[in-house]
Design a protein around this motif. Structure first.
Motif, PDB file in Angstrom:
ATOM      1  N   GLY A 149     -20.664 -74.014  10.878  1.00 34.35           N
ATOM      2  CA  GLY A 149     -20.019 -74.224  12.077  1.00 34.35           C
ATOM      3  C   GLY A 149     -18.618 -74.841  11.673  1.00 34.35           C
ATOM      4  N   GLU A 150     -18.229 -74.655  10.261  1.00 31.67           N
ATOM      5  CA  GLU A 150     -17.029 -75.203  10.042  1.00 31.67           C
ATOM      6  C   GLU A 150     -15.791 -74.437  10.541  1.00 31.67           C
ATOM      7  OE1 GLU A 150     -14.028 -77.032   8.249  1.00 31.67           O
ATOM      8  OE2 GLU A 150     -14.200 -74.869   8.029  1.00 31.67           O
ATOM      9  N   ARG A 151     -14.806 -75.310  11.074  1.00 30.38           N
ATOM     10  CA  ARG A 151     -13.625 -74.673  11.719  1.00 30.38           C
ATOM     11  C   ARG A 151     -12.223 -74.909  11.155  1.00 30.38           C
ATOM     12  NH1 ARG A 151     -13.754 -71.065  15.463  1.00 30.38           N
ATOM     13  NH2 ARG A 151     -12.140 -71.980  16.550  1.00 30.38           N
ATOM     14  N   TYR A 152     -12.253 -75.979  10.085  1.00 26.72           N
ATOM     15  CA  TYR A 152     -11.094 -76.119   9.697  1.00 26.72           C
ATOM     16  C   TYR A 152     -10.704 -75.206   8.560  1.00 26.72           C
ATOM     17  CZ  TYR A 152      -7.456 -78.858   7.305  1.00 26.72           C
ATOM     18  OH  TYR A 152      -6.190 -79.376   6.618  1.00 26.72           O
ATOM     19  N   LEU A 153     -11.466 -75.008   7.673  1.00 23.38           N
ATOM     20  CA  LEU A 153     -11.137 -73.928   6.329  1.00 23.38           C
ATOM     21  C   LEU A 153     -11.579 -72.670   6.700  1.00 23.38           C
ATOM     22  CD1 LEU A 153     -13.204 -76.164   3.507  1.00 23.38           C
ATOM     23  CD2 LEU A 153     -10.850 -76.090   4.098  1.00 23.38           C
ATOM     24  N   LEU A 154     -12.110 -72.125   7.742  1.00 22.65           N
ATOM     25  CA  LEU A 154     -12.502 -70.829   8.132  1.00 22.65           C
ATOM     26  C   LEU A 154     -10.857 -69.982   8.530  1.00 22.65           C
ATOM     27  CD1 LEU A 154     -14.651 -68.790   7.914  1.00 22.65           C
ATOM     28  CD2 LEU A 154     -15.162 -69.523  10.478  1.00 22.65           C
ATOM     29  N   PRO A 155     -10.139 -70.544   9.169  1.00 19.18           N
ATOM     30  CA  PRO A 155      -8.796 -69.698   9.550  1.00 19.18           C
ATOM     31  C   PRO A 155      -8.146 -69.297   8.372  1.00 19.18           C
ATOM     32  CG  PRO A 155      -9.157 -71.530  11.206  1.00 19.18           C
ATOM     33  CD  PRO A 155     -10.106 -71.805   9.983  1.00 19.18           C
ATOM     34  N   PRO A 156      -7.714 -70.242   7.331  1.00 20.48           N
ATOM     35  CA  PRO A 156      -6.988 -69.828   6.349  1.00 20.48           C
ATOM     36  C   PRO A 156      -7.836 -68.904   5.262  1.00 20.48           C
ATOM     37  CG  PRO A 156      -7.579 -72.164   6.061  1.00 20.48           C
ATOM     38  CD  PRO A 156      -7.894 -71.718   7.432  1.00 20.48           C
ATOM     39  N   LEU A 157      -8.977 -69.144   5.296  1.00 21.26           N
ATOM     40  CA  LEU A 157      -9.995 -68.297   4.162  1.00 21.26           C
ATOM     41  C   LEU A 157     -10.064 -66.890   5.064  1.00 21.26           C
ATOM     42  CD1 LEU A 157     -13.253 -68.971   2.614  1.00 21.26           C
ATOM     43  CD2 LEU A 157     -13.368 -67.195   4.147  1.00 21.26           C
ATOM     44  N   ALA A 158     -10.177 -66.624   6.013  1.00 26.47           N
ATOM     45  CA  ALA A 158     -10.160 -65.489   7.062  1.00 26.47           C
ATOM     46  C   ALA A 158      -8.892 -64.803   6.578  1.00 26.47           C
ATOM     47  CB  ALA A 158     -10.522 -65.446   8.486  1.00 26.47           C
ATOM     48  N   ALA A 159      -7.644 -65.564   6.721  1.00 26.95           N
ATOM     49  CA  ALA A 159      -6.289 -64.819   6.574  1.00 26.95           C
ATOM     50  C   ALA A 159      -6.136 -64.532   4.999  1.00 26.95           C
ATOM     51  CB  ALA A 159      -5.285 -66.175   7.028  1.00 26.95           C
ATOM     52  N   GLU A 208      -6.299 -65.008  13.434  1.00 28.47           N
ATOM     53  CA  GLU A 208      -5.492 -65.345  14.405  1.00 28.47           C
ATOM     54  C   GLU A 208      -6.263 -65.970  15.537  1.00 28.47           C
ATOM     55  OE1 GLU A 208      -2.444 -63.525  17.838  1.00 28.47           O
ATOM     56  OE2 GLU A 208      -3.537 -62.315  16.550  1.00 28.47           O
ATOM     57  N   GLU A 209      -7.441 -65.402  15.720  1.00 26.77           N
ATOM     58  CA  GLU A 209      -8.485 -66.275  16.860  1.00 26.77           C
ATOM     59  C   GLU A 209      -8.644 -67.219  16.561  1.00 26.77           C
ATOM     60  OE1 GLU A 209     -11.264 -63.149  17.815  1.00 26.77           O
ATOM     61  OE2 GLU A 209      -9.756 -61.848  18.478  1.00 26.77           O
ATOM     62  N   LEU A 210      -8.981 -67.610  15.385  1.00 31.84           N
ATOM     63  CA  LEU A 210      -9.857 -68.983  14.763  1.00 31.84           C
ATOM     64  C   LEU A 210      -8.573 -70.067  14.467  1.00 31.84           C
ATOM     65  CD1 LEU A 210     -12.142 -67.207  12.117  1.00 31.84           C
ATOM     66  CD2 LEU A 210     -12.853 -68.555  14.054  1.00 31.84           C
ATOM     67  N   SER A 211      -7.211 -69.562  14.323  1.00 34.93           N
ATOM     68  CA  SER A 211      -6.406 -70.587  13.844  1.00 34.93           C
ATOM     69  C   SER A 211      -5.683 -71.099  14.928  1.00 34.93           C
ATOM     70  CB  SER A 211      -5.307 -70.107  12.725  1.00 34.93           C
ATOM     71  OG  SER A 211      -4.761 -69.111  13.408  1.00 34.93           O
ATOM     72  N   ASP A 212      -5.141 -72.436  14.761  1.00 32.25           N
ATOM     73  CA  ASP A 212      -4.431 -72.946  15.787  1.00 32.25           C
ATOM     74  C   ASP A 212      -3.019 -72.556  15.669  1.00 32.25           C
ATOM     75  OD1 ASP A 212      -6.268 -74.775  16.944  1.00 32.25           O
ATOM     76  OD2 ASP A 212      -6.293 -76.007  15.257  1.00 32.25           O
ATOM     77  N   PRO A 213      -2.419 -72.566  16.646  1.00 32.56           N
ATOM     78  CA  PRO A 213      -0.896 -72.034  16.712  1.00 32.56           C
ATOM     79  C   PRO A 213      -0.046 -72.851  15.843  1.00 32.56           C
ATOM     80  CG  PRO A 213      -1.591 -72.069  18.975  1.00 32.56           C
ATOM     81  CD  PRO A 213      -2.755 -72.759  18.069  1.00 32.56           C
ATOM     82  N   ASP A 214      -0.209 -74.175  15.576  1.00 33.32           N
ATOM     83  CA  ASP A 214       0.556 -74.899  14.662  1.00 33.32           C
ATOM     84  C   ASP A 214      -0.053 -75.248  13.366  1.00 33.32           C
ATOM     85  OD1 ASP A 214      -1.639 -76.569  15.347  1.00 33.32           O
ATOM     86  OD2 ASP A 214      -0.520 -78.379  15.744  1.00 33.32           O
ATOM     87  N   ASP A 215      -0.993 -74.307  12.968  1.00 32.20           N
ATOM     88  CA  ASP A 215      -1.778 -74.303  11.588  1.00 32.20           C
ATOM     89  C   ASP A 215      -0.919 -73.375  10.855  1.00 32.20           C
ATOM     90  OD1 ASP A 215      -2.990 -74.711   9.220  1.00 32.20           O
ATOM     91  OD2 ASP A 215      -4.950 -74.459  10.333  1.00 32.20           O
ATOM     92  N   VAL A 216       0.239 -74.034  10.175  1.00 29.26           N
ATOM     93  CA  VAL A 216       1.159 -73.073   9.536  1.00 29.26           C
ATOM     94  C   VAL A 216       0.409 -71.983   8.630  1.00 29.26           C
ATOM     95  CG1 VAL A 216       3.201 -72.958   8.171  1.00 29.26           C
ATOM     96  CG2 VAL A 216       3.016 -74.783   9.855  1.00 29.26           C
ATOM     97  N   GLU A 217      -0.340 -72.340   7.344  1.00 31.88           N
ATOM     98  CA  GLU A 217      -0.771 -71.495   6.521  1.00 31.88           C
ATOM     99  C   GLU A 217      -1.498 -70.468   7.106  1.00 31.88           C
ATOM    100  OE1 GLU A 217      -3.647 -71.496   2.538  1.00 31.88           O
ATOM    101  OE2 GLU A 217      -3.719 -73.177   3.790  1.00 31.88           O
ATOM    102  N   PRO A 218      -2.621 -70.358   7.881  1.00 28.60           N
ATOM    103  CA  PRO A 218      -3.133 -68.995   8.444  1.00 28.60           C
ATOM    104  C   PRO A 218      -2.220 -68.325   9.104  1.00 28.60           C
ATOM    105  CG  PRO A 218      -4.119 -71.090   9.524  1.00 28.60           C
ATOM    106  CD  PRO A 218      -3.143 -71.450   8.429  1.00 28.60           C
ATOM    107  N   GLN A 219      -1.350 -69.103   9.854  1.00 25.26           N
ATOM    108  CA  GLN A 219      -0.446 -68.300  10.901  1.00 25.26           C
ATOM    109  C   GLN A 219       0.401 -67.277   9.960  1.00 25.26           C
ATOM    110  OE1 GLN A 219       0.212 -68.093  14.282  1.00 25.26           O
ATOM    111  NE2 GLN A 219      -1.536 -69.199  14.589  1.00 25.26           N
ATOM    112  N   ALA A 220       1.112 -68.160   8.781  1.00 21.54           N
ATOM    113  CA  ALA A 220       1.760 -67.081   7.919  1.00 21.54           C
ATOM    114  C   ALA A 220       1.142 -65.898   7.635  1.00 21.54           C
ATOM    115  CB  ALA A 220       2.492 -68.083   6.847  1.00 21.54           C
ATOM    116  N   LEU A 221      -0.326 -66.176   6.893  1.00 20.00           N
ATOM    117  CA  LEU A 221      -0.786 -65.181   6.334  1.00 20.00           C
ATOM    118  C   LEU A 221      -1.235 -64.150   7.165  1.00 20.00           C
ATOM    119  CD1 LEU A 221      -3.036 -67.739   4.046  1.00 20.00           C
ATOM    120  CD2 LEU A 221      -1.410 -65.964   3.357  1.00 20.00           C
ATOM    121  N   TRP A 222      -1.831 -64.258   8.166  1.00 20.43           N
ATOM    122  CA  TRP A 222      -2.277 -63.273   9.068  1.00 20.43           C
ATOM    123  C   TRP A 222      -1.380 -62.578   9.531  1.00 20.43           C
ATOM    124  CZ3 TRP A 222      -0.702 -62.791  14.234  1.00 20.43           C
ATOM    125  CH2 TRP A 222      -0.713 -64.007  14.978  1.00 20.43           C
ATOM    126  N   ARG A 223      -0.057 -63.451  10.084  1.00 17.19           N
ATOM    127  CA  ARG A 223       1.371 -62.567  10.454  1.00 17.19           C
ATOM    128  C   ARG A 223       1.893 -61.739   9.498  1.00 17.19           C
ATOM    129  NH1 ARG A 223       3.713 -64.604  15.003  1.00 17.19           N
ATOM    130  NH2 ARG A 223       2.592 -66.374  15.898  1.00 17.19           N
TER     131      ARG A 223
END
Length: 140
Positions: free
Chosen positions: A72-82, A105-120
């Motif tokens: 149920g981890e939500r902090y590390l999952l968005p950058p890992l998925a990206a 994209e769905e998992l990450s917060d809009p202001d979480d820069v690392e996963p945003q940059a990677l998935w984009r």
């Protein structure tokens, strides 16, 4: 987890691949069950992207993703998925990479820069590869 029931994490920054592999080897010898994820990149290149390394990276990322999801981890999952999307794209599987990038994209917060940059960046490369430059440009 060391008996605490909590996931332990270590972040190591190095630009030297041999240092990274040495540290990972030492950690694995110290605790064979330790969850270890690595990312070392420059221009979309990941931990020695020569023959077979991306396949290994993908396998380890998918295993880590499964573990984090089950916890149920939500902090590390968005950058890992990206990062997983980047690795899958680097192996030439653009459609699958796009699906993973959308999940990141769905998992990450809009202001979480690392996963945003990677998935984009994955989505931009996929769209550009489909000759959809106008759609790709805002993501790049």
């Amino acid at each position: 987890m060391a008996g605490t029931g909590r996931l332990q994490q270590t972040v190591i920054f190095t630009r030297f691949y041999d240092t990274l592999t040495d540290i990972v080897d030492r950690l694995r010898r110290a605790d064979p069950g330790m969850l270890i994820g690595t990312y070392s990149g420059h221009g979309g290149q990941y931990v020695e992207p020569r023959a077979g390394r991306l396949v290994t990276a993908e396998r380890e990322l998918r295993q880590a993703e499964e573990t984090l999801t089950s916890l149920g981890e939500r902090y590390l999952l968005p950058p890992l998925a990206a990062v997983l999307a980047q690795v899958v794209y680097a192996q030439g599987r653009a459609d699958e990479a796009e699906q993973i990038a959308r999940r990141a994209e769905e998992l990450s917060d809009p202001d979480d820069v690392e996963p945003q940059a990677l998935w984009r960046s994955v989505r931009a490369k996929v769209l550009a590869g489909r000759d959809l430059a106008e759609e790709a440009e805002p993501l790049a």
